[in-house]
Motif scaffolding. Sequence first.
Motif, short mmCIF file in Angstrom:
data_model
loop_
_atom_site.label_atom_id
_atom_site.label_comp_id
_atom_site.label_asym_id
_atom_site.label_seq_id
_atom_site.Cartn_x
_atom_site.Cartn_y
_atom_site.Cartn_z
N ASP A 90 2.79 3.37 -4.80
CA ASP A 90 1.60 3.82 -5.54
C ASP A 90 1.59 3.26 -6.96
O ASP A 90 2.57 2.67 -7.42
N HIS A 112 -2.78 -6.88 2.24
CA HIS A 112 -2.89 -5.53 1.68
C HIS A 112 -4.17 -4.87 2.19
O HIS A 112 -5.25 -5.46 2.09
N GLN A 147 0.83 -1.22 0.00
CA GLN A 147 0.00 0.00 0.00
C GLN A 147 0.86 1.25 0.00
O GLN A 147 0.38 2.34 -0.27
N HIS A 148 2.16 1.09 0.31
CA HIS A 148 3.07 2.24 0.29
C HIS A 148 3.80 2.37 -1.05
O HIS A 148 4.75 3.14 -1.18
N ALA A 161 -7.35 6.15 5.36
CA ALA A 161 -6.28 6.39 4.38
C ALA A 161 -6.08 7.89 4.18
O ALA A 161 -4.95 8.37 4.09
N VAL A 220 -0.28 6.23 1.23
CA VAL A 220 -1.04 4.98 1.31
C VAL A 220 -1.99 4.88 0.13
O VAL A 220 -2.72 5.82 -0.15
N THR A 221 -1.97 3.76 -0.56
CA THR A 221 -2.94 3.46 -1.62
C THR A 221 -3.69 2.20 -1.23
O THR A 221 -3.10 1.11 -1.16
N MET A 222 -4.97 2.34 -0.90
CA MET A 222 -5.79 1.16 -0.63
C MET A 222 -6.11 0.50 -1.98
O MET A 222 -6.24 1.19 -2.99
N ARG A 223 -6.26 -0.82 -1.99
CA ARG A 223 -6.63 -1.50 -3.24
C ARG A 223 -7.79 -2.47 -2.97
O ARG A 223 -7.92 -3.00 -1.86
N LEU A 252 -7.96 -6.03 5.71
CA LEU A 252 -6.90 -6.38 4.75
C LEU A 252 -7.26 -7.66 4.02
O LEU A 252 -7.81 -8.59 4.63
#
Length: 282
Positions: free
Chosen positions: A181, A207, A178-179, A221, A232-235, A274
């Motif tokens: 991008d 994740h 998540q770190h 986030a 932080v990029t959530m997916r 997660l």
Amino acid sequence: MGSEGTQGTGRVADAVAVSGVERAPFDTSVAHIARVYDYWLGGKDNFAADRAAAEQAIAAWPDIVLSVRANRAFLARVVRYLAGEVGIRQFLDIGTGIPASNNTHEVAQSVAPESRVVYVDNDPVVLAHARALLTSGPYGVTSYLDADLRDTARVLSAAAGMLDFSRPVAVMLMAILQHVDNAENPGAIVAALLDALPAGSYLALSHPAADIEAEAQGKLAERLNQTIAEKVTMRDRAQVARFFDGLELVEPGLVRVPEWRPASQVEARSPAGLWGGVGRKN
Ligand SMILES: C[S@@+](CC[C@H](N)C(=O)[O-])C[C@H]1O[C@@H](n2cnc3c(N)ncnc32)[C@H](O)[C@@H]1O
């Protein structure tokens, strides 16, 4: 470094040398994820800025505390599975974090004392703890590399000096991607790591999910992106599943981390935001 060395708001004066690496003093007024995560886990290796960022995140989503604990429990179950049921003896754990309970080498070497573990992280406080991590029993080996996940060439060339890449390795990317991008192409980073390893190797990954408790985690986030150094990029589940492209997901597949081979139904129901899974390279 003991916990006293990282409490308070002062700068850490000592540079620490591990494997020939010297780090300059670092700025403790900026929050970093390793120390924020340590605070959520109840650790003491964090500074005022980290604690403030961690508390703001808790205000956005109180279940973050249970979520990170569920992630640690997932990590331990995965390592026990890989060392015990699969017979993996080599682990490359990238994004180690500040030592907490059930570190990878402790779990792996409790199952198979000869297990070799290479840890990688780019945080200076994690580096300062490397000596505490470098404690194997008489048969196993534990090493620490101060490096950036995104520099896969360096990670792989250093790890190749400590692990035998002609034999299976488990790459662990627990709560780290998540770190990275989208512009930095995290999929290519995962592929580069797996490409260097033989068939029979594994990818273990968790994740933060954009599609579990979406509203609250979105706020979380947003807060973290205002407070901590690492973005932080959530997916969502489909995006996380792509990291396993070309690998065979082991049962039960990509699930919320407490649902991955839980010890009990109570554990399986723990709140956790997660996705987690384990894939085999064939
Ligand atoms: C959320 S913590 C997860 C710790 C541990 N893997 C776990 O799941 O319990 C993320 C860790 O990744 C490290 N990290 C973040 N970006 C990194 C990068 N580009 N290279 C190496 N480590 C990184 C942080 O310093 C931190 O220790």
